[in-house]
Scaffold this motif. Structure first.
Motif, mmCIF file in Angstrom:
data_model
loop_
_atom_site.group_PDB
_atom_site.id
_atom_site.type_symbol
_atom_site.label_atom_id
_atom_site.label_comp_id
_atom_site.label_asym_id
_atom_site.label_seq_id
_atom_site.Cartn_x
_atom_site.Cartn_y
_atom_site.Cartn_z
ATOM 1 N N LEU A 73 -3.116 -8.179 3.736
ATOM 2 C CA LEU A 73 -4.033 -7.293 3.025
ATOM 3 C C LEU A 73 -3.456 -5.885 2.976
ATOM 4 O O LEU A 73 -2.916 -5.390 3.973
ATOM 5 N N GLN A 74 -3.571 -5.264 1.820
ATOM 6 C CA GLN A 74 -3.165 -3.860 1.667
ATOM 7 C C GLN A 74 -4.425 -3.016 1.525
ATOM 8 O O GLN A 74 -5.181 -3.168 0.563
ATOM 9 N N LEU A 75 -4.649 -2.146 2.485
ATOM 10 C CA LEU A 75 -5.879 -1.377 2.559
ATOM 11 C C LEU A 75 -5.625 0.063 2.155
ATOM 12 O O LEU A 75 -4.585 0.641 2.490
ATOM 13 N N ALA B 109 -0.939 18.833 4.297
ATOM 14 C CA ALA B 109 -1.155 17.586 3.565
ATOM 15 C C ALA B 109 -0.239 16.516 4.161
ATOM 16 O O ALA B 109 0.982 16.572 3.983
ATOM 17 N N ILE B 110 -0.827 15.564 4.870
ATOM 18 C CA ILE B 110 -0.080 14.529 5.569
ATOM 19 C C ILE B 110 -0.357 13.183 4.898
ATOM 20 O O ILE B 110 -1.511 12.845 4.618
ATOM 21 N N ILE B 111 0.713 12.426 4.638
ATOM 22 C CA ILE B 111 0.599 11.079 4.093
ATOM 23 C C ILE B 111 0.774 10.092 5.241
ATOM 24 O O ILE B 111 1.834 10.044 5.876
ATOM 25 N N TYR B 112 -0.266 9.310 5.518
ATOM 26 C CA TYR B 112 -0.233 8.323 6.595
ATOM 27 C C TYR B 112 0.037 6.938 6.004
ATOM 28 O O TYR B 112 -0.588 6.541 5.016
ATOM 29 N N THR B 113 0.961 6.212 6.639
ATOM 30 C CA THR B 113 1.288 4.847 6.237
ATOM 31 C C THR B 113 1.395 3.998 7.490
ATOM 32 O O THR B 113 2.079 4.388 8.447
ATOM 33 N N GLY B 114 0.725 2.854 7.485
ATOM 34 C CA GLY B 114 0.730 1.992 8.669
ATOM 35 C C GLY B 114 0.870 0.531 8.299
ATOM 36 O O GLY B 114 0.494 0.106 7.199
ATOM 37 N N SER B 115 1.446 -0.236 9.221
ATOM 38 C CA SER B 115 1.540 -1.691 9.072
ATOM 39 C C SER B 115 1.302 -2.304 10.445
ATOM 40 O O SER B 115 1.776 -1.782 11.458
ATOM 41 N N MET B 116 0.583 -3.419 10.468
ATOM 42 C CA MET B 116 0.258 -4.069 11.725
ATOM 43 C C MET B 116 0.081 -5.568 11.501
ATOM 44 O O MET B 116 -0.211 -6.020 10.398
ATOM 45 N N ARG B 117 0.300 -6.313 12.599
ATOM 46 C CA ARG B 117 0.133 -7.768 12.570
ATOM 47 C C ARG B 117 -0.796 -8.154 13.710
ATOM 48 O O ARG B 117 -0.555 -7.774 14.865
ATOM 49 N N ARG C 22 -5.456 -10.572 18.677
ATOM 50 C CA ARG C 22 -4.347 -10.144 19.551
ATOM 51 C C ARG C 22 -3.315 -9.413 18.701
ATOM 52 O O ARG C 22 -2.637 -10.023 17.861
ATOM 53 N N GLN C 23 -3.195 -8.123 18.923
ATOM 54 C CA GLN C 23 -2.262 -7.322 18.147
ATOM 55 C C GLN C 23 -0.824 -7.650 18.565
ATOM 56 O O GLN C 23 -0.451 -7.547 19.719
ATOM 57 N N GLN C 24 0.013 -8.018 17.596
ATOM 58 C CA GLN C 24 1.401 -8.368 17.859
ATOM 59 C C GLN C 24 2.371 -7.241 17.530
ATOM 60 O O GLN C 24 3.427 -7.124 18.157
ATOM 61 N N SER C 25 2.051 -6.428 16.571
ATOM 62 C CA SER C 25 2.929 -5.309 16.217
ATOM 63 C C SER C 25 2.113 -4.250 15.506
ATOM 64 O O SER C 25 1.079 -4.534 14.884
ATOM 65 N N ARG C 26 2.570 -3.011 15.608
ATOM 66 C CA ARG C 26 1.955 -1.877 14.917
ATOM 67 C C ARG C 26 3.031 -0.837 14.642
ATOM 68 O O ARG C 26 3.811 -0.493 15.518
ATOM 69 N N GLU C 27 3.040 -0.320 13.423
ATOM 70 C CA GLU C 27 4.009 0.714 13.033
ATOM 71 C C GLU C 27 3.303 1.714 12.134
ATOM 72 O O GLU C 27 2.759 1.336 11.088
#
Length: 332
Positions: A144-146, A96-104, A165-170
């Motif tokens: 937006l929180q998806l 059971a894996i919890i995925y969390t991401g943030s991007m700009r 244009r993707q500026q950041s991804r975490e």
């Protein structure tokens, strides 16, 4: 002589008969022993057959355990017959894996990109958990929180990155397998404690016992509800991943999250704080100046006029002469 010869012939016949009888008895004993050995072997084989997989009436070893022991187990994780390369992937699939991401992502039209993100999440089987926007011409920003299914997390992130244009991804992950297993064990134990408290409550005979058992049952049921709520929360986090997407316009500035240290960094920060404080002070004075002009000047003029009137209206008191000092009398 004839009688003696006949007697000797009779003895020979009796000896041969005895020898034949002994030979027949020995043969019978040997055959009996062989039959017993065969029967014992068959009994031993029949007794051992169920332990080895269970032979059916037709003599076929068709037990699932025996057939599965030599066949590859493709549907089981970590089977001994599988190769070592496939075992880790199967174990990961079962965790059971919890995925969390943030991007700009910087886009030309923030509102249009937000509509595309909403449609993309809806097609993936998710929903929008939050929507914050700052409307402007070129520096508009939408956050937006998806909430998307965990199986489509990577594909949704990649599709959003293609909108501009993707500026950041975490992206971060958290393994909740042990927590879920622990919660399952605690829930089973707590349910047993609740059931035992209910049984004791049904056999209560006094008011004191009834009140005490009701309180204990209430505490146990509350603990069980809390554990079940935690499990539902973990199940929701593992089933639906969270992605925080920031859509920025062409003129939106990128906020730097890197913290600077050192003397120059402190001096720069102090100067910025001084300028910001001076700006605030001047802003406050600018806001108060019209009020000071509108009310302060008339009040000052009024106070000045009243002070002058007070000076002119108060008469000056005449200076009175001091009383005469009586002369000292001489002694007689």
């Amino acid at each position: 002589m004839t009688t003696m010869g006949a007697g000797m012939d009779g003895q020979v016949v009796r000896r041969h008969g005895t020898l034949l009888a002994a030979t027949a008895l020995a043969a019978a004993l040997v055959l009996t022993g062989c039959g017993a050995g065969d029967s014992g072997s068959r009994d031993t084989t029949d007794a051992a057959a169920p332990a080895n997989g269970g032979a059916d009436k037709d003599g076929l070893l068709g037990a699932p355990e025996a057939a599965g022991a030599g066949a590859p187990q493709e549907g089981k994780a970590g089977a001994p017959q599988e190769g070592k390369a496939a075992a880790p992937d199967l174990r990961v699939d079962q965790r059971a894996i919890i995925y969390t991401g943030s991007m700009r992502v910087q886009v030309d039209d923030v509102d249009a990109a937000a509509r595309e993100v909403t449609a993309l999440v809806t097609r993936a089987g998710g929903f929008i958990g939050g929507d914050q926007r700052r409307s402007a011409q070129a520096d508009a920003v939408a956050e937006l929180q998806l909430r998307v299914p965990a199986a489509k997390f990577t594909s949704v992130v990649d599709e959003i990155a293609k909108l501009g244009r993707q500026q950041s991804r975490e992206i971060s992950t958290e393994d909740a397998t042990e927590a879920i297993v622990d919660l399952d064990a605690r829930i089973i134990s707590q349910r047993a404690r609740v059931e035992s408290a209910r049984q004791l409550l049904s056999r209560a005979t006094s008011i004191n016992d009834l009140v005490s058992l009701e309180n204990e049952l209430g505490r146990r049921e509350a603990d069980l509800a809390s554990l079940e709520a935690k499990k539902r929360r973990l199940a929701d986090l593992t089933a639906l991943s969270t992605i925080t997407v920031s859509l920025a316009g062409p003129a939106a500035k990128i906020t730097s999250e890197k913290a600077e240290t050192g003397f120059l960094a402190g001096l720069t920060g102090g100067w910025k704080a001084f300028v910001a404080s001076l700006t605030v002070l001047l802003t406050v004075l600018g806001a108060l100046l019209p009020w000071l002009v509108a009310f302060g000047v008339p009040v000052a003029v009024l106070l000045l006029v009243l002070r002058r009137r007070k000076k002119t209206s108060v008469p000056t008191a005449p200076v009175s002469a001091p009383p005469p000092v009586p002369a000292a009398r001489s002694a007689p």
